[in-house]
Design a protein around this motif. Structure first.
Motif, PDB file in Angstrom:
ATOM      1  N   TYR A  30     -58.053 -60.625 108.653  1.00  0.00           N
ATOM      2  CA  TYR A  30     -56.657 -60.675 108.234  1.00  0.00           C
ATOM      3  C   TYR A  30     -56.610 -60.560 106.716  1.00  0.00           C
ATOM      4  O   TYR A  30     -57.238 -61.349 106.019  1.00  0.00           O
ATOM      5  CB  TYR A  30     -56.000 -61.980 108.698  1.00  0.00           C
ATOM      6  N   GLU A  32     -53.987 -60.311 103.475  1.00  0.00           N
ATOM      7  CA  GLU A  32     -52.616 -60.480 103.002  1.00  0.00           C
ATOM      8  C   GLU A  32     -52.635 -60.503 101.484  1.00  0.00           C
ATOM      9  O   GLU A  32     -53.386 -61.288 100.888  1.00  0.00           O
ATOM     10  CB  GLU A  32     -52.031 -61.784 103.557  1.00  0.00           C
ATOM     11  N   PHE A  38     -46.690 -56.854 104.054  1.00  0.00           N
ATOM     12  CA  PHE A  38     -47.232 -57.216 105.356  1.00  0.00           C
ATOM     13  C   PHE A  38     -48.599 -57.873 105.253  1.00  0.00           C
ATOM     14  O   PHE A  38     -49.334 -57.651 104.303  1.00  0.00           O
ATOM     15  CB  PHE A  38     -47.379 -55.967 106.243  1.00  0.00           C
ATOM     16  N   VAL A  40     -52.120 -57.716 107.284  1.00  0.00           N
ATOM     17  CA  VAL A  40     -52.735 -56.670 108.101  1.00  0.00           C
ATOM     18  C   VAL A  40     -53.900 -57.248 108.898  1.00  0.00           C
ATOM     19  O   VAL A  40     -54.760 -57.936 108.342  1.00  0.00           O
ATOM     20  CB  VAL A  40     -53.210 -55.507 107.201  1.00  0.00           C
ATOM     21  N   PRO A  85     -50.317 -51.153 104.395  1.00  0.00           N
ATOM     22  CA  PRO A  85     -48.911 -50.725 104.410  1.00  0.00           C
ATOM     23  C   PRO A  85     -48.014 -51.693 103.639  1.00  0.00           C
ATOM     24  O   PRO A  85     -48.318 -52.871 103.515  1.00  0.00           O
ATOM     25  CB  PRO A  85     -48.567 -50.734 105.900  1.00  0.00           C
ATOM     26  N   GLY A  86     -46.920 -51.160 103.126  1.00  0.00           N
ATOM     27  CA  GLY A  86     -45.912 -51.996 102.477  1.00  0.00           C
ATOM     28  C   GLY A  86     -46.243 -52.433 101.070  1.00  0.00           C
ATOM     29  O   GLY A  86     -45.638 -53.366 100.560  1.00  0.00           O
ATOM     30  N   PRO A 130     -45.027 -60.788 107.889  1.00  0.00           N
ATOM     31  CA  PRO A 130     -45.085 -60.068 109.175  1.00  0.00           C
ATOM     32  C   PRO A 130     -46.434 -59.362 109.344  1.00  0.00           C
ATOM     33  O   PRO A 130     -46.995 -58.848 108.386  1.00  0.00           O
ATOM     34  CB  PRO A 130     -43.941 -59.058 109.073  1.00  0.00           C
ATOM     35  N   LEU A 131     -46.911 -59.348 110.580  1.00  0.00           N
ATOM     36  CA  LEU A 131     -48.239 -58.833 110.880  1.00  0.00           C
ATOM     37  C   LEU A 131     -48.183 -57.369 111.302  1.00  0.00           C
ATOM     38  O   LEU A 131     -47.341 -56.978 112.099  1.00  0.00           O
ATOM     39  CB  LEU A 131     -48.861 -59.669 111.996  1.00  0.00           C
ATOM     40  N   ARG A 132     -49.085 -56.568 110.764  1.00  0.00           N
ATOM     41  CA  ARG A 132     -49.291 -55.174 111.170  1.00  0.00           C
ATOM     42  C   ARG A 132     -50.762 -55.011 111.555  1.00  0.00           C
ATOM     43  O   ARG A 132     -51.630 -55.523 110.875  1.00  0.00           O
ATOM     44  CB  ARG A 132     -48.978 -54.203 110.027  1.00  0.00           C
ATOM     45  N   HIS A 133     -51.020 -54.282 112.636  1.00  0.00           N
ATOM     46  CA  HIS A 133     -52.392 -54.027 113.074  1.00  0.00           C
ATOM     47  C   HIS A 133     -52.835 -52.660 112.580  1.00  0.00           C
ATOM     48  O   HIS A 133     -52.067 -51.705 112.585  1.00  0.00           O
ATOM     49  CB  HIS A 133     -52.506 -54.075 114.601  1.00  0.00           C
ATOM     50  N   ILE A 134     -54.101 -52.582 112.168  1.00  0.00           N
ATOM     51  CA  ILE A 134     -54.716 -51.311 111.812  1.00  0.00           C
ATOM     52  C   ILE A 134     -55.918 -51.139 112.716  1.00  0.00           C
ATOM     53  O   ILE A 134     -56.781 -52.010 112.797  1.00  0.00           O
ATOM     54  CB  ILE A 134     -55.141 -51.266 110.329  1.00  0.00           C
TER      55      ILE A 134
END
Length: 136
Positions: A30, A32, A38, A40, A85-86, A130-134
């Protein structure tokens, strides 16, 4: 006699399959960053497993031959880079992480690997954004 040898061999074979020694294992990192929108989650592999170690209580008398300290560490590793991202244009959005391709039991190379166990905070929270998956 032959039956007991065959039975012992069969049990050893079954036991070795049930207890993997030192293998690449799926793991989620994780990441951040304060300046990005986000948190990630990145799927990768790390080295995990059991390696034989021995630390004699009488090493002063017995010498270093009774001191064997090995851990599960990288044999081959590949580094991958993702764009987070973001992130605003002025921020560094690149994140590089290791992927274990193969593992072995040996001493940890502190020049290239993180060798210390880091305890988690215990609260279970991995991200505050907020969580985003890669996915690689």
């Amino acid at each position: 006699m032959e039956l007991s040898v065959a039975m012992c061999g069969l049990l050893c074979l079954l036991f070795s399959q049930a207890v993997p020694m030192c293998v690449p294992t799926d793991y989620t990192l994780y990441e951040e960053r304060r300046e990005c929108d986000f948190c990630v989650a990145i799927n990768t592999t790390i080295c995990m497993g059991f390696c034989y170690s021995r630390d004699s209580n009488m090493k002063e008398l017995a010498g270093p031959r009774f001191l064997i300290q090995r851990g599960c560490t990288y044999d081959q590793v590949e580094y991958r880079t993702v764009i987070l991202p973001g992130c605003p244009l002025h921020a560094n959005a690149l994140f590089t992480y290791p992927v274990a391709l193969s593992c072995h039991c040996g001493t940890c190379n502190t020049d290239s690997d993180e060798c210390a166990h880091k305890a988690s905070s215990g609260d279970g929270a991995r991200c505050s954004k907020p969580l985003r998956h890669i996915y690689p």
